[in-house]
Write a protein that holds these residues in place. Structure first.
Motif, PDB file in Angstrom:
ATOM      1  N   ALA A   1       1.121  -4.935  12.368  1.00 12.74           N
ATOM      2  CA  ALA A   1       1.549  -4.876  10.965  1.00 12.74           C
ATOM      3  C   ALA A   1       1.777  -3.439  10.505  1.00 12.74           C
ATOM      4  O   ALA A   1       2.186  -3.200   9.369  1.00 12.74           O
ATOM      5  CB  ALA A   1       0.509  -5.560  10.075  1.00 12.74           C
ATOM      6  N   GLY A   2       1.507  -2.464  11.374  1.00 11.35           N
ATOM      7  CA  GLY A   2       1.784  -1.070  11.043  1.00 11.35           C
ATOM      8  C   GLY A   2       0.576  -0.288  10.553  1.00 11.35           C
ATOM      9  O   GLY A   2       0.724   0.799   9.977  1.00 11.35           O
TER      10      GLY A   2
ATOM     11  N   GLY B   1      -0.132   4.434   7.539  1.00 14.88           N
ATOM     12  CA  GLY B   1       0.396   5.772   7.805  1.00 14.88           C
ATOM     13  C   GLY B   1      -0.609   6.724   8.414  1.00 14.88           C
ATOM     14  O   GLY B   1      -0.673   7.882   8.041  1.00 14.88           O
ATOM     15  N   GLY B   2      -1.413   6.249   9.352  1.00 14.80           N
ATOM     16  CA  GLY B   2      -2.278   7.094  10.160  1.00 14.80           C
ATOM     17  C   GLY B   2      -3.487   7.695   9.475  1.00 14.80           C
ATOM     18  O   GLY B   2      -3.816   7.397   8.384  1.00 14.80           O
TER      19      GLY B   2
ATOM     20  N   LEU C   1       0.826  -1.213   0.000  1.00  8.77           N
ATOM     21  CA  LEU C   1       0.000   0.000   0.000  1.00  8.77           C
ATOM     22  C   LEU C   1       0.859   1.261   0.000  1.00  8.77           C
ATOM     23  O   LEU C   1       1.924   1.310   0.621  1.00  8.77           O
ATOM     24  CB  LEU C   1      -0.920   0.017   1.220  1.00  8.77           C
ATOM     25  N   LYS C   2       0.343   2.278  -0.706  1.00 10.98           N
ATOM     26  CA  LYS C   2       0.947   3.608  -0.609  1.00 10.98           C
ATOM     27  C   LYS C   2       0.578   4.180   0.756  1.00 10.98           C
ATOM     28  O   LYS C   2      -0.390   3.746   1.385  1.00 10.98           O
ATOM     29  CB  LYS C   2       0.338   4.536  -1.661  1.00 10.98           C
ATOM     30  N   SER C   3       1.282   5.203   1.187  1.00 13.12           N
ATOM     31  CA  SER C   3       0.892   5.892   2.405  1.00 13.12           C
ATOM     32  C   SER C   3      -0.507   6.471   2.180  1.00 13.12           C
ATOM     33  O   SER C   3      -0.776   7.084   1.155  1.00 13.12           O
ATOM     34  CB  SER C   3       1.901   7.007   2.689  1.00 13.12           C
ATOM     35  N   GLY C   4      -1.409   6.243   3.110  1.00  8.89           N
ATOM     36  CA  GLY C   4      -2.803   6.691   2.962  1.00  8.89           C
ATOM     37  C   GLY C   4      -3.705   5.646   2.314  1.00  8.89           C
ATOM     38  O   GLY C   4      -4.916   5.810   2.290  1.00  8.89           O
ATOM     39  N   GLY C   5      -3.105   4.574   1.799  1.00 10.34           N
ATOM     40  CA  GLY C   5      -3.906   3.483   1.235  1.00 10.34           C
ATOM     41  C   GLY C   5      -4.567   2.685   2.348  1.00 10.34           C
ATOM     42  O   GLY C   5      -4.109   2.710   3.492  1.00 10.34           O
TER      43      GLY C   5
END
Ligand SMILES: [Zn+2]
Length: 278
Positions: free
Chosen positions: A251-252, A277-278, A202-206
């Motif tokens: 897993a983040g 990424g939050g 995944l991209k950040s924000g995905g």
């Protein structure tokens, strides 16, 4: 006849969440025939200890067949409960006619871009996505993967015929907007690895969208062994809201959609939306 006959060597799994070997603990009463469900003594996770190997799974226990096995078992062992539950589900679907829960969540949470469906079957879910998504799927069954590739060709989507972890590992990092795991994570022998690969691609924000049976559901307590979440040997992980939350966090991921009605105790399943990424 033994259910595990003709399935070759069975695997031995430690707890998929924390790697503890629980083979000396008693099997749960929900176990069936040769299949042993354990509750981890260290973290409490409930899992099938001895599923068939992937190689056999691919040939003899592809999704469609596995699904049929439960129906046969239910009809034979609990004919009345089976008939009532079938009639109820049919009526419920007719009476409620809710919008598709997956499409609703995709539209709300997944940014435009590539969507990967893990365990895509014949690509029916990918085909229902709005056109601003590129589509790709991973499917272990050769027959279903071929069917999916044919159906998806018109949209330009691609299908990977591999087990889920190897399939996700084959994508470049940070390329996808969405990863779908609808009724999948309960089948995955290595759920921690799968989730970490989902986070990687995944991209950040995905976002990843997860639907699994809810082991904490009231129905499981009421129905016991007859609960629809118990499928042998297909369902190898039994998540509670707490254990699913903990595993995605490890897993983040950040959990962004997991309200009370997403894990409603009267439903057999729960839905979770998590973001990288939050
Ligand atoms: Zn554990």
């Amino acid at each position: 006849m033994s259910a595990a006959e003709n399935l070759g060597e069975l695997l031995h799994r430690n707890c998929p969440n924390c790697e503890t070997d629980n083979s000396s603990r008693p099997a749960l009463g929900y176990s069936w025939q040769d299949w042993k469900l354990r509750k981890c003594g260290a973290c409490g996770f409930v899992y099938l200890e001895n599923p068939p190997d992937y190689a056999d799974f691919k040939v003899a226990f592809a999704w469609e067949k596995n699904h049929g096995d439960r129906k046969v078992r239910m009809r034979k062992e609990y004919p009345l409960a089976y008939a009532i539950s079938r009639a109820w589900r049919k009526f419920y679907r007719w009476a409620v006619r809710k919008p598709d829960k997956l499409v609703k969540r995709i539209n709300k949470w997944v940014p435009p871009g590539l969507v990967i469906d893990v365990g895509c079957g014949n690509a029916d879910r990918l085909l229902s996505l709005p056109t601003h998504y590129e589509t790709s799927g991973i499917e272990i069954s050769k027959a279903l993967a071929e069917e999916a590739q044919g159906l998806l060709a018109a949209r330009g989507g691609s299908i990977i015929n591999l087990p889920a972890v190897e399939g996700l590992a084959s994508y470049e990092a940070a390329t996808a907007s969405g990863v779908l795991m609808r009724s999948f994570l309960e089948h995955e022998h290595k759920p921690v690895e799968l989730l970490s690969h989902a986070a990687r691609v995944l991209k950040s924000g995905g976002v990843a969208i997860i639907k699994v049976p809810n082991f904490s559901s009231i129905n499981r307590r009421v129905m016991g062994s007859r609960w629809c979440g118990f499928r042998f040997p297909g369902h190898v992980n039994h998540f509670t809201p707490a254990s699913l939350r903990a595993m995605v966090a490890d897993a983040g991921f950040s959990t962004v959609g997991f309200g009370f009605f997403d894990r409603f105790p009267l439903s057999d399943n729960m839905w979770m939306v998590v973001r990288k990424g939050g």
